[in-house]
Design a protein around this motif. Sequence first.
Motif, PDB file in Angstrom:
ATOM      1  N   ARG A  51       0.831  -1.201   0.000  1.00 36.55           N
ATOM      2  CA  ARG A  51       0.000   0.000   0.000  1.00 36.55           C
ATOM      3  C   ARG A  51       0.865   1.249   0.000  1.00 36.55           C
ATOM      4  O   ARG A  51       0.616   2.213  -0.752  1.00 36.55           O
ATOM      5  N   ILE A  52       1.915   1.229   0.805  1.00 37.34           N
ATOM      6  CA  ILE A  52       2.813   2.385   0.865  1.00 37.34           C
ATOM      7  C   ILE A  52       3.594   2.521  -0.433  1.00 37.34           C
ATOM      8  O   ILE A  52       3.792   3.640  -0.935  1.00 37.34           O
ATOM      9  N   PHE A 155      16.890   4.351  18.500  1.00 41.17           N
ATOM     10  CA  PHE A 155      17.047   5.071  17.234  1.00 41.17           C
ATOM     11  C   PHE A 155      15.900   4.793  16.265  1.00 41.17           C
ATOM     12  O   PHE A 155      15.655   5.584  15.354  1.00 41.17           O
ATOM     13  N   LEU A 156      15.217   3.680  16.423  1.00 45.64           N
ATOM     14  CA  LEU A 156      14.138   3.329  15.500  1.00 45.64           C
ATOM     15  C   LEU A 156      13.025   4.371  15.538  1.00 45.64           C
ATOM     16  O   LEU A 156      12.565   4.767  16.605  1.00 45.64           O
ATOM     17  N   GLY A 157      12.589   4.791  14.357  1.00 52.77           N
ATOM     18  CA  GLY A 157      11.493   5.744  14.246  1.00 52.77           C
ATOM     19  C   GLY A 157      11.896   7.194  14.339  1.00 52.77           C
ATOM     20  O   GLY A 157      11.067   8.079  14.131  1.00 52.77           O
ATOM     21  N   PHE A 185      13.325   5.156   5.720  1.00 49.84           N
ATOM     22  CA  PHE A 185      12.105   5.191   4.921  1.00 49.84           C
ATOM     23  C   PHE A 185      11.798   6.657   4.644  1.00 49.84           C
ATOM     24  O   PHE A 185      11.574   7.439   5.561  1.00 49.84           O
ATOM     25  N   VAL A 186      11.821   7.037   3.362  1.00 52.23           N
ATOM     26  CA  VAL A 186      11.590   8.424   2.956  1.00 52.23           C
ATOM     27  C   VAL A 186      10.100   8.603   2.670  1.00 52.23           C
ATOM     28  O   VAL A 186       9.519   7.869   1.872  1.00 52.23           O
ATOM     29  N   PHE A 187       9.499   9.609   3.312  1.00 52.71           N
ATOM     30  CA  PHE A 187       8.056   9.775   3.162  1.00 52.71           C
ATOM     31  C   PHE A 187       7.635  11.142   2.626  1.00 52.71           C
ATOM     32  O   PHE A 187       6.440  11.378   2.382  1.00 52.71           O
ATOM     33  N   ASP A 188       8.588  12.037   2.396  1.00 50.66           N
ATOM     34  CA  ASP A 188       8.226  13.346   1.848  1.00 50.66           C
ATOM     35  C   ASP A 188       9.486  14.038   1.330  1.00 50.66           C
ATOM     36  O   ASP A 188      10.609  13.667   1.685  1.00 50.66           O
ATOM     37  N   GLY A 189       9.269  15.057   0.503  1.00 50.49           N
ATOM     38  CA  GLY A 189      10.399  15.799  -0.031  1.00 50.49           C
ATOM     39  C   GLY A 189      10.047  16.516  -1.311  1.00 50.49           C
ATOM     40  O   GLY A 189       8.906  16.455  -1.782  1.00 50.49           O
ATOM     41  N   PHE A 198       1.473   7.137   7.028  1.00 50.73           N
ATOM     42  CA  PHE A 198       1.795   5.829   7.595  1.00 50.73           C
ATOM     43  C   PHE A 198       1.619   5.886   9.102  1.00 50.73           C
ATOM     44  O   PHE A 198       1.583   6.957   9.703  1.00 50.73           O
ATOM     45  N   LYS A 199       1.482   4.723   9.689  1.00 56.12           N
ATOM     46  CA  LYS A 199       1.441   4.589  11.141  1.00 56.12           C
ATOM     47  C   LYS A 199       2.500   3.588  11.565  1.00 56.12           C
ATOM     48  O   LYS A 199       2.897   2.720  10.790  1.00 56.12           O
TER      49      LYS A 199
END
Length: 215
Positions: A51-52, A155-157, A185-189, A198-199
């Motif tokens: 989905r992502i 460090f995660l998240g 994980f790149v989610f914007d830019g 995402f959650k």
Amino acid sequence: MKKKFVMSYSCGKDSTLALYRMIKEGHEPVGLLVTVDEELNRSWFHGIEQRILNDISKSLNIPLIMMKCNGENYEKLFEEVLENSKNSGADSCVFGDIDIENHRKWCSDRCKNSKLEAIFPLWQENREKVTYEFIDSGFKAILKNINLDYLNEEFLGKTLTKELVKDIKETGADPCGENGEYHTFVFDGPIFSFPIEFKTYGNILKDKYGYLDVR
């Protein structure tokens, strides 16, 4: 000369920066090649669900080429996908590798067998500078996977910032994570038309690795 290229895309910072540079130089992406573990139905190495991946493709406005495979047929299918990409006009495949020679050789061999040019926009650049360029360009990313031999679970998240890079360096880990210390994980830019929603659903620790469950 303008290139029409397939982007070998991991959803991480280095492949995103390589894609960004190619687009800025006027080259045209014709496909976003993401390899997917057919057993887990998530992308190899970074563990991003379908989905992502679909949302990333829509936001980047680049067709998704999702290659489902197992470890045994990975190489063969990769070459088949590259061959098929020529039907979309691809003359090259772009990779985000920086300086690990055996990674470059593997990618170059796949392209050579498929009669495509292999392009490495970040090759032999300073790892730390590449990471800062990614941040300064306005991209947003979180630490998705870590190697617990280098970084602890906390460090995660975390969002990748210059301050976080400093914290990573202080552990003795490579600031770019090029040796597998962490994956993002790149989610914007700047090349995303909308941020990826995402959650997070907690951490998964297995052997010496930690994974943030993102859905």
